[in-house]
Design a protein around this motif. Sequence first.
Motif, mmCIF file in Angstrom:
data_model
loop_
_atom_site.group_PDB
_atom_site.id
_atom_site.type_symbol
_atom_site.label_atom_id
_atom_site.label_comp_id
_atom_site.label_asym_id
_atom_site.label_seq_id
_atom_site.Cartn_x
_atom_site.Cartn_y
_atom_site.Cartn_z
ATOM 1 N N ASP A 1 27.632 81.091 -3.007
ATOM 2 C CA ASP A 1 27.542 82.492 -3.441
ATOM 3 C C ASP A 1 28.376 83.417 -2.568
ATOM 4 N N ASP A 2 28.887 82.897 -1.466
ATOM 5 C CA ASP A 2 29.657 83.704 -0.523
ATOM 6 C C ASP A 2 31.068 83.905 -1.083
ATOM 7 N N ASP A 3 31.477 85.151 -1.299
ATOM 8 C CA ASP A 3 32.783 85.454 -1.881
ATOM 9 C C ASP A 3 33.912 85.443 -0.854
ATOM 10 N N ASP A 4 33.572 85.364 0.420
ATOM 11 C CA ASP A 4 34.601 85.332 1.456
ATOM 12 C C ASP A 4 35.396 84.032 1.365
ATOM 13 N N ASP A 5 36.603 84.078 1.918
ATOM 14 C CA ASP A 5 37.418 82.872 1.980
ATOM 15 C C ASP A 5 36.859 81.880 2.991
ATOM 16 N N ASP A 6 36.108 82.394 3.957
ATOM 17 C CA ASP A 6 35.525 81.514 4.964
ATOM 18 C C ASP A 6 34.359 80.744 4.350
ATOM 19 N N THR A 7 34.240 79.492 4.731
ATOM 20 C CA THR A 7 33.116 78.693 4.276
ATOM 21 C C THR A 7 31.913 78.992 5.155
ATOM 22 N N THR A 8 30.807 79.330 4.512
ATOM 23 C CA THR A 8 29.587 79.570 5.263
ATOM 24 C C THR A 8 28.510 78.602 4.780
ATOM 25 N N PHE A 9 27.574 78.325 5.647
ATOM 26 C CA PHE A 9 26.485 77.421 5.334
ATOM 27 C C PHE A 9 25.160 78.140 5.534
ATOM 28 N N LYS A 10 24.153 77.708 4.768
ATOM 29 C CA LYS A 10 22.826 78.271 4.950
ATOM 30 C C LYS A 10 21.825 77.125 5.082
ATOM 31 N N PHE A 11 20.742 77.415 5.809
ATOM 32 C CA PHE A 11 19.704 76.422 6.033
ATOM 33 C C PHE A 11 19.160 75.943 4.696
ATOM 34 N N PHE A 12 18.955 74.609 4.579
ATOM 35 C CA PHE A 12 18.426 74.026 3.350
ATOM 36 C C PHE A 12 17.056 73.381 3.565
ATOM 37 N N GLN A 13 16.969 72.462 4.557
ATOM 38 C CA GLN A 13 15.708 71.742 4.725
ATOM 39 C C GLN A 13 15.618 71.110 6.109
ATOM 40 N N LYS A 14 14.405 71.068 6.625
ATOM 41 C CA LYS A 14 14.117 70.381 7.892
ATOM 42 C C LYS A 14 13.572 68.993 7.558
ATOM 43 N N LEU A 15 14.192 67.953 8.110
ATOM 44 C CA LEU A 15 13.739 66.580 7.890
ATOM 45 C C LEU A 15 13.003 66.087 9.127
ATOM 46 N N GLN A 16 11.883 65.406 8.895
ATOM 47 C CA GLN A 16 11.128 64.815 9.993
ATOM 48 C C GLN A 16 10.731 63.396 9.624
ATOM 49 N N ALA A 17 10.457 62.592 10.652
ATOM 50 C CA ALA A 17 10.008 61.220 10.422
ATOM 51 C C ALA A 17 8.715 61.248 9.631
ATOM 52 N N ASP A 18 8.636 60.416 8.613
ATOM 53 C CA ASP A 18 7.445 60.372 7.772
ATOM 54 C C ASP A 18 7.121 58.907 7.516
ATOM 55 N N ASP A 19 6.077 58.425 8.168
ATOM 56 C CA ASP A 19 5.688 57.030 7.977
ATOM 57 C C ASP A 19 4.463 56.905 7.083
ATOM 58 N N GLY A 20 4.191 57.940 6.304
ATOM 59 C CA GLY A 20 3.118 57.873 5.329
ATOM 60 C C GLY A 20 1.748 58.294 5.831
ATOM 61 N N GLY A 21 1.620 58.628 7.109
ATOM 62 C CA GLY A 21 0.325 59.056 7.638
ATOM 63 C C GLY A 21 0.123 60.542 7.455
ATOM 64 N N ASP A 22 -1.047 61.003 7.870
ATOM 65 C CA ASP A 22 -1.356 62.425 7.779
ATOM 66 C C ASP A 22 -0.560 63.242 8.787
ATOM 67 N N ASP A 23 -0.337 62.668 9.971
ATOM 68 C CA ASP A 23 0.393 63.363 11.021
ATOM 69 C C ASP A 23 1.793 62.790 11.149
ATOM 70 N N LEU A 24 2.734 63.641 11.520
ATOM 71 C CA LEU A 24 4.085 63.157 11.772
ATOM 72 C C LEU A 24 4.095 62.393 13.081
#
Length: 131
Positions: free
Chosen positions: A14-37
């Motif tokens: 959506d950025d109209d500037d010629d410069d490439t910008t990035f925005k935060f998408f998602q935080k990934l964490q280890a997930d072994d299927g338990g209730d707690d990370l």
Amino acid sequence: ENPGAAYVFKRDDDDDDDDTTFKFFQKLQADDGGDDLPDVDDFGKHVATYGDYVLVGSAKGTYVFKYDDERLSFLQRLPLSEDAGDEDTVDDIVMDKDTIAIGDGSRHISIFRICDDKDDEDEDEGEDEGD
């Protein structure tokens, strides 16, 4: 405790500037299927991307995430080689098409192949069941 994390950013189209910008998408964490990370050492030290996949290395193995048009979802954890010691961790991750190569501190490389269930379903639908 700090379970570790990898942060994913997407190009901001959506950025109209010629410069490439990035925005935060998602935080990934280890997930072994338990209730707690779980507290996973070195989670995010090595990362690889290919197509819709993000691979995140750790002391417990490589975590595979897949993008599904909305978010990255955890698929599974690929273990270190059987010869890896307690102090070994993922040293390198490479993915090309449906093949993943993971190197660890034990000087071994583990090779995995991604099997897409959707491809199997498409093949099954095309078969005749007979009369």
